[in-house]
Design an enzyme around this catalytic site. Structure first.
Site, short mmCIF file in Angstrom:
data_model
loop_
_atom_site.label_atom_id
_atom_site.label_comp_id
_atom_site.label_asym_id
_atom_site.label_seq_id
_atom_site.Cartn_x
_atom_site.Cartn_y
_atom_site.Cartn_z
N CYS A 132 58.32 -16.45 -46.20
CA CYS A 132 59.50 -17.04 -46.85
C CYS A 132 59.45 -18.57 -46.75
O CYS A 132 58.69 -19.21 -47.48
CB CYS A 132 60.77 -16.44 -46.25
SG CYS A 132 62.20 -16.63 -47.33
N GLU B 16 58.27 -8.00 -42.67
CA GLU B 16 58.54 -7.46 -41.33
C GLU B 16 59.73 -6.51 -41.30
O GLU B 16 59.85 -5.67 -40.43
CB GLU B 16 58.77 -8.60 -40.32
CG GLU B 16 59.98 -9.49 -40.57
CD GLU B 16 59.69 -10.65 -41.53
OE1 GLU B 16 58.68 -10.57 -42.25
OE2 GLU B 16 60.49 -11.60 -41.57
N HIS C 248 60.27 -10.85 -46.87
CA HIS C 248 60.16 -10.58 -45.43
C HIS C 248 59.57 -9.20 -45.20
O HIS C 248 60.31 -8.23 -44.99
CB HIS C 248 61.55 -10.67 -44.77
CG HIS C 248 62.11 -12.05 -44.74
ND1 HIS C 248 61.81 -12.95 -43.74
CD2 HIS C 248 62.92 -12.71 -45.60
CE1 HIS C 248 62.43 -14.09 -43.97
NE2 HIS C 248 63.11 -13.98 -45.10
#
Ligand code: GLN
Length: 543
Positions: free
Chosen positions: A380, A517, A515
């Site tokens: 990001c 994750e 993102h």
């Protein structure tokens, strides 16, 4: 029939209520039940989106674009069930809904009060959309005894009463401290905490007792006796070396068996915990170690990067290595002299972030990774920094910057004012509200065939990942940046918003506007994190 387990916390905060709830979810799932986890947060913000990471830790974003509590990340990582916007309700959300209804005239004639209007709204929030599930686990944020949590406790008390014991259960997480001078575990804080709960009319049926050593039978009986709980339902929540061992540890203490017993469900068989055993084995017996530098701003508060740290650990599980994270405060690079700290690392990651402070150091870290061929992953804000680095140092745009830091001559990263959501167009004004107005949630990206990123997704050319950003790489600079060797390998389907970048002339250099994750799980590591760690393993063999 849907059953509800309410999980409250006592004595002190930070006992791991989120992990305890997530672990119970994993155990029930391992016994074949469907589960959903929810969190009620007793603060006045409508959601945690506008809170500083220092205050709140990470903001976890759901597919449907809600900014939620980081515990929802634990829930997803432990159960694999994608969370949605209804899984997190705050006092602020509940009140604003009730007040909006009051203005609309829905309660015409009535005095609108905490009881019943707020408590009714809380009860609705708990049960909304849960039909057909076997279990809903509802975690109440905060600690029993706080003024703020009272309406939530009252609401779950009422709901427990309405559902009856065959459909509702209360579990309470407390602390059983060891006092070295006395050489004893102390049960008094637990007794007091249960008294607090009884004061608001809630009798827990299970106690989860955080302690750093096994609870002797005597103490267990004492807690059971004073707190009106079966001795078998006094569950020791022992400290473990990895959070992924918590489901196994709770199972060994009888947690799932006791929950099933409460609901009169058969509990003779064993749950299938092989998934958790495999993860724990991989964590406990790594075949090597890699060092990853995470160059960010909130590095002194690890909760700000919860999902990121977990996803990197999952990358380690996938490669059977231990991932040592070196949290580097980007501000130490500003004099240009601290770059040697990166020399010991096998991978450099610049994570998400906001605001100008600390950016020169992040840009330096990107430059170091690019020039020294160290694996680089920009998430990001980290991707935006990588683009600014290329613009300034390779494309000759010395004044390249992001409009996030104020007006600039070369806005290679600019404010996103309009974007497509399916067939709809979302618009934002520069002076609009800050809360809930970023480009949030799952959006598709189209990947160029044959690009590294597409290969890592198994050759996919269309993916969906979660976003949380207000600024975006400015596509008008694409050609200029591509001439420097930066490849724009992923774009929004309309071709306007850069989603991924990579550097084909580098061993592993990837930036993503989203993102990844947030979707990584220990039993299903995200391919980008797995590949980044694999690149770091290769790097470690070189140095
Ligand atoms: N501050 C940047 C933006 O709003 C990046 C946000 C982030 O890293 N999540 O676009």
């Amino acid at each position: 029939m849907t059953r509800y387990v309410f999980i409250t916390g006592g004595v002190v905060s930070s006992l791991g209520k989120g992990i305890a709830s997530a672990s119970l979810g994993a155990l029930l799932q391992a016994r074949g039940f469907s589960v959903r986890l929810r969190k009620l947060d007793p603060y006045l913000n409508v959601d945690p989106g506008t809170m500083s990471p220092y205050q709140h830790g990470e903001v976890y974003v759901t597919d449907d674009g809600a900014e939620t509590d980081l515990d929802l990340g634990h829930y997803e990582r432990f159960t694999g069930v994608p969370a949605n916007r209804f899984d997190n309700a705050t006092t602020g959300r509940i009140y604003s809904e009730v007040i909006a209804k009051e203005r609309h005239g829905d309660y015409l004639g009535a005095t609108v009060q905490v009881i019943p209007h707020i408590t009714d709204a809380i009860k609705e929030a708990i049960v909304r959309g849960t039909a057909g599930l076997d279990f809903v686990l509802v975690e109440i944020g905060g600690t029993v005894g706080d003024i703020e949590s009272l309406p939530f406790l009252e609401a779950i008390r009422q709901l427990g009463n309405e559902l009856g014991p065959e459909r509702a259960m209360f579990a309470h997480l407390t602390l059983v401290p060891y006092i070295p001078s006395a050489g004893e575990l102390k049960t008094k804080p637990t007794q007091h905490s249960v008294k607090e709960l009884l004061n608001v009319g809630i009798q827990p049926q299970m106690l989860l007792c955080r302690c750093d050593r096994p609870i002797p039978e005597n103490e267990r009986r004492k807690i059971a006796l004073f707190c009106n709980v079966r001795a078998e339902s006094v569950i020791a929540a022992l400290d473990v070396d990895t959070i992924y061992a918590v489901p196994i540890s709770y199972h060994a203490e009888g947690m799932d068996r006791e929950v099933l017993r409460h609901f009169h469900l058969p509990a003779d068989g064993e749950p299938d915990l092989s998934r958790w055993q495999d993860i724990v084995d991989a964590v406990r017996s790594p075949e090597g170690e890699v060092r990853i530098a995470v160059v960010g701003k909130y590095t002194n508060l690890l909760d700000s990067y919860k999902s990121l740290a977990e996803a990197l650990a999952h990358g380690g599980i996938a490669n059977r290595v231990k991932v040592h994270l070196d949290w580097v405060d980007s501000q130490i690079f500003e004099d240009g002299g601290a770059v040697h700290r990166l020399e010991e690392c096998h991978g450099i990651l610049v994570p998400g972030g906001f605001g100008e402070r600390g950016t020169p150091g992040k840009i330096e870290a990107v430059r170091f990774a690019r020039e020294k061929s160290v694996p680089f992953f920009g998430i990001c804000f980290g991707m935006q920094m990588a683009v600014i680095e290329a613009a300034r140092n390779l494309a000759g745009l010395r004044r390249a910057s992001s409009t996030e830091f104020g007006p600039c001559d070369e806005p290679v990263v600019g404010l996103l004012t309009e974007w497509a959501r399916g067939n709809e167009v979302e618009r934002r004004m520069a002076d609009g509200d800050m809360g809930g107005t970023m480009r949030l949630g799952a959006y598709p990206a189209v990947l160029s065939p044959g690009s590294l990123v597409s290969d890592l997704y198994g050759g996919a050319t269309r993916i969906e990942e979660r976003h949380r950003h207000r600024y975006e790489v400015n596509v008008t600079y694409r050609a200029c940046l591509e001439r420097t060797g930066l490849r724009f390998s992923g774009m929004s389907p309309d071709g306007v918003l850069p989603e991924t970048i990579e550097r084909p002339d580098h061993p592993w250099f990837v930036g993503v506007q989203y993102h990844p994750e947030l979707k990584s799980k220990p039993f299903e590591p995200h391919p980008l994190y797995a590949a980044f760690i694999a690149a770091a393993v290769r790097q470690a063999r070189l140095v």
